[in-house]
Design a protein around this motif. Structure first.
Motif, short mmCIF file in Angstrom:
data_model
loop_
_atom_site.label_atom_id
_atom_site.label_comp_id
_atom_site.label_asym_id
_atom_site.label_seq_id
_atom_site.Cartn_x
_atom_site.Cartn_y
_atom_site.Cartn_z
N LEU A 135 0.73 -1.34 -0.13
CA LEU A 135 -0.07 -0.07 -0.04
C LEU A 135 1.20 1.34 -0.31
CD1 LEU A 135 -2.22 -2.28 0.69
CD2 LEU A 135 -3.30 -0.39 2.31
N ASN A 136 1.39 1.84 -1.53
CA ASN A 136 1.99 2.97 -1.44
C ASN A 136 2.17 3.39 -3.05
OD1 ASN A 136 3.91 1.58 -3.94
ND2 ASN A 136 4.24 0.18 -2.35
N LEU A 137 2.69 5.13 -2.96
CA LEU A 137 2.02 5.51 -4.14
C LEU A 137 3.14 5.96 -4.70
CD1 LEU A 137 1.78 8.61 -2.27
CD2 LEU A 137 -0.20 7.62 -2.13
N ASN A 138 2.87 7.20 -5.75
CA ASN A 138 4.03 8.09 -5.59
C ASN A 138 3.30 9.36 -6.12
OD1 ASN A 138 5.89 5.52 -6.49
ND2 ASN A 138 4.11 4.42 -8.08
N VAL A 139 4.15 10.28 -5.94
CA VAL A 139 4.15 11.60 -6.28
C VAL A 139 5.36 12.86 -7.53
CG1 VAL A 139 3.11 14.17 -5.32
CG2 VAL A 139 2.93 11.60 -4.20
N TRP A 140 4.84 12.79 -8.21
CA TRP A 140 5.62 14.15 -8.98
C TRP A 140 5.27 15.49 -9.66
CZ3 TRP A 140 4.38 9.18 -10.49
CH2 TRP A 140 5.05 8.55 -10.73
N THR A 141 5.68 16.28 -8.55
CA THR A 141 5.26 18.01 -8.72
C THR A 141 6.18 18.84 -9.31
OG1 THR A 141 3.77 19.79 -7.26
CG2 THR A 141 5.96 18.42 -6.14
N PRO A 142 5.41 19.61 -9.73
CA PRO A 142 6.68 20.83 -10.04
C PRO A 142 6.98 21.29 -9.23
CG PRO A 142 4.51 20.83 -11.43
CD PRO A 142 4.24 19.49 -10.69
N GLY A 143 6.33 21.45 -7.85
CA GLY A 143 7.29 21.76 -6.55
C GLY A 143 5.97 21.91 -5.67
N CYS A 144 6.70 21.42 -4.31
CA CYS A 144 5.81 21.64 -2.97
C CYS A 144 6.35 22.87 -2.33
CB CYS A 144 6.90 20.92 -2.21
SG CYS A 144 7.17 18.78 -3.17
N ASP A 145 5.45 24.29 -3.39
CA ASP A 145 5.06 25.52 -2.61
C ASP A 145 3.44 26.11 -2.34
OD1 ASP A 145 4.10 24.85 -5.23
OD2 ASP A 145 5.31 26.11 -6.56
N GLY A 146 3.00 25.47 -2.10
CA GLY A 146 1.83 26.11 -1.93
C GLY A 146 0.93 26.53 -2.77
N GLU A 147 1.60 25.98 -4.03
CA GLU A 147 0.80 26.47 -5.31
C GLU A 147 -0.66 25.22 -5.33
OE1 GLU A 147 0.83 27.17 -10.23
OE2 GLU A 147 2.10 27.42 -9.27
N LYS A 148 -1.74 25.65 -5.78
CA LYS A 148 -2.78 24.24 -5.93
C LYS A 148 -2.55 24.19 -7.59
CE LYS A 148 -5.98 26.08 -2.11
NZ LYS A 148 -6.76 26.17 -1.20
N ARG A 149 -2.22 22.86 -7.66
CA ARG A 149 -1.98 22.77 -8.93
C ARG A 149 -3.61 21.20 -9.35
NH1 ARG A 149 2.95 23.53 -6.88
NH2 ARG A 149 3.92 24.65 -8.91
N PRO A 150 -4.29 21.53 -10.52
CA PRO A 150 -4.50 19.73 -10.63
C PRO A 150 -4.13 18.75 -9.99
CG PRO A 150 -4.88 21.78 -12.36
CD PRO A 150 -3.60 21.70 -11.80
N VAL A 151 -4.59 17.75 -10.08
CA VAL A 151 -4.50 16.48 -9.56
C VAL A 151 -4.64 15.44 -10.12
CG1 VAL A 151 -3.58 15.02 -7.36
CG2 VAL A 151 -4.07 17.42 -6.87
N MET A 152 -3.46 14.49 -10.86
CA MET A 152 -4.45 13.40 -11.12
C MET A 152 -3.66 12.12 -10.66
SD MET A 152 -5.51 14.98 -14.43
CE MET A 152 -4.86 13.32 -15.48
N VAL A 153 -4.60 11.63 -10.14
CA VAL A 153 -4.24 9.95 -9.05
C VAL A 153 -5.03 8.90 -10.58
CG1 VAL A 153 -5.33 9.05 -7.17
CG2 VAL A 153 -4.97 10.98 -6.81
N TRP A 154 -3.46 7.99 -11.01
CA TRP A 154 -3.77 6.96 -12.19
C TRP A 154 -4.07 5.96 -10.95
CZ3 TRP A 154 -4.45 6.19 -16.40
CH2 TRP A 154 -4.06 4.97 -17.04
N LEU A 155 -5.03 4.91 -11.57
CA LEU A 155 -5.58 4.10 -10.95
C LEU A 155 -4.84 2.76 -11.99
CD1 LEU A 155 -8.91 4.82 -9.93
CD2 LEU A 155 -6.89 5.05 -8.79
#
Length: 501
Positions: free
Chosen positions: A91-111
């Motif tokens: 039970l684990n997941l992976n995250v790719w993000t342009p920045g951990c900066d507080g900007e509210k970007r759309p989130v895509m969750v792949w199944l």
């Protein structure tokens, strides 16, 4: 120019609700892999992981769910794969993000695909989230969860502690979505703009979430790629799986159901593979798919519940590809008239030429009805229920073995902006097609509309992506309706022609 790679004490560090995680920086992204979102005893509901204090190394993919049989590499030109370490602690997941900066970007969750019994979040090379996150300026999350009998074997008749064991894998996905809701803002994502998307079994998991009340509010949009089936192909398990469980116990020589929790997985899988085929042939519930009941209300096209009103407001894209599974079979070496028979060909070929002008008539032998037919019904019925649903079809041919029509999974690299990673996508015009599809996906993710009108109960407005992009209305309904009764016989004849040639 892309940012350079960096991993060290100053690497991206995020404080999650359970503890700090440290990833790495590469290509202008902060990347985190193998973050545990839960843990679970076999056949039990998942729980959040214990709190940790020291930064967790999130630079490596986590283990994936054990499979019922060993994967054997094949068809790698069609679908390049990766094979990974298997363990029940998956039970684990992976995250790719342009920045951990507080900007509210759309989130895509792949199944991921693989039905409900196989696959993983990293199984296909095209599942990599880096390009999608960078080019789309969004946060991409991919999930591992329990599969097969670990995730979908109903032991509910053996005690309340197993009441939802038939949907344990679905509960894992919901726990992961709860993790996203709790933590994704720290990764630069918008918790109120989450799109769940998946292909094949992953698309099916999107439809399953829509019919699962405990998932409500954890996502706002959905993309179902080649994930709608009907009739005998619907994955739902119905009725209890007690007979299968008792057969497992007898084969393993255990007297208590609780002992199945500690049997080594290899032995459990061997026993299941031995006892389940005969039970499945009798129509018994043998797991490996969601269990219809009060937790999961069942496929909306095959039960009296229909579409849940609570999720009708979730906009959807529903897509298929031209050939789906038939695209793996290659050309028959025979004509459509030879395979279908002259009478059937005379009835169907004019409909094919009308739906797909310019295509050789023998491409009819590659045309999918298994997914496309149910998708038409799903779109129509969801629109009738008040849902906003957008239809599209991927019909691009590929330079494989001369020319091959789009097969099951062929659209995934284009959706992820990953054609550069998949050799068969290296053809003239592929990058332009990739940009069109990706822009469509990101428009839907950001605005809830992909750029063409939603379908109505009377009019399915389908956008076709390929060498001649276009939007059509009900363009193939008559064709698919005519082909569906012929499909089984066509497959039988086609297999015979292949053997002869």
């Amino acid at each position: 120019m892309r940012d350079t790679f960096f991993c060290g004490k100053e690497s991206p560090l995020v404080e999650t609700g359970r503890g700090p995680v440290r990833g790495y920086r590469d290509g202008g992204l902060d990347i985190f892999k193998g973050i545990p979102y839960g843990r679970a005893r076999r056949f039990h509901r998942p729980e959040p992981v214990p709190v940790w204090l020291e930064p967790l190394d999130a630079a490596s993919y986590g283990c994936v769910c054990p499979l019922l049989s060993m994967d054997k590499p094949r068809g790698e030109l069609h679908v390049p794969h990766r094979y990974w370490v298997q363990d029940e602690d998956c039970l684990n997941l992976n995250v790719w993000t342009p920045g951990c900066d507080g900007e509210k970007r759309p989130v895509m969750v792949w199944l991921h695909g693989g039905g409900y019994f196989a696959g993983s979040s990293i199984e296909q090379v095209a599942y990599e989230g880096e390009n999608m996150a960078r080019v789309g300026n969004c946060v991409v999350v991919s999930i591992n969860h329990r599969l097969n009998i670990l995730g979908y074997l109903d032991l509910s008749e053996f005690g309340p502690e197993y009441e939802n064991s038939g949907n344990a894998g679905g509960d894992d996905i919901i726990l992961a979505l709860e993790w996203v809701r709790e933590n994704i803002e720290a990764f630069g994502g918008d918790r109120d703009n989450v799109t769940v998307f998946g292909q094949s079994g992953g698309g099916g998991k999107v439809t399953t979430l829509l019919q699962t009340p405990t998932a409500d509010g954890l996502y706002q949009k959905g993309i179902i790629m080649s994930g709608v089936l009907s009739g005998d192909l619907v994955a739902d398990c119905t009725g209890g799986a007690g007979e299968c469980v008792r057969a497992l116990m007898a084969e393993l020589g255990v007297r208590k159901v609780s002992e199945l929790e500690t049997v080594p997985y290899v032995r459990l899988a061997e026993a299941y593979n031995k006892v389940s085929p005969a039970l499945k042939a009798q129509g018994k519930n043998v797991g490996c798919a969601p269990c219809r009941g009060r937790f999961y209300l069942g496929d909306p096209l095959t039960n009296d519940t229909g579409f849940r009103t609570e999720t009708v407001g979730v906009p959807l894209i529903v897509s298929t590809v031209f050939a789906e599974f038939l695209g793996f079979m290659g050309e028959t070496g025979a004509s459509a008239r030879e395979v279908l028979g002259e009478k059937a060909a005379e009835a169907v070929l004019p409909l094919f030429r009308k739906a797909y002008p310019g295509r050789p008539e023998d491409d009819l032998l590659m045309l999918d009805t298994v997914f496309r037919g149910p998708a038409i019904a799903y779109i129509r019925e969801r629109a009738a229920a008040g849902g906003r649903v957008y239809s599209c079809l991927f019909e691009q041919d590929f330079p494989l073995y001369g020319r091959t029509a789009a097969w099951h999974c062929a659209d995934i690299p284009f959706v992820f902006h990953n054609t550069e990673l998949v050799p068969v996508c290296h053809f003239q015009g592929a990058r332009e097609l990739e940009e069109k599809i990706f822009r469509t996906v990101m428009a839907f993710v950001r605005e809830g509309a992909p750029g063409w009108p939603a379908s109505t109960p009377e009019e399915e407005k389908t956008f076709l992506f390929g060498p001649r992009d276009r939007m059509e209305v009900n363009y193939d309904h008559e064709l698919i309706g005519a082909l569906q009764p012929l499909a089984a016989e066509m497959m039988r004849r086609r297999a015979g022609v292949q053997i002869q040639h």
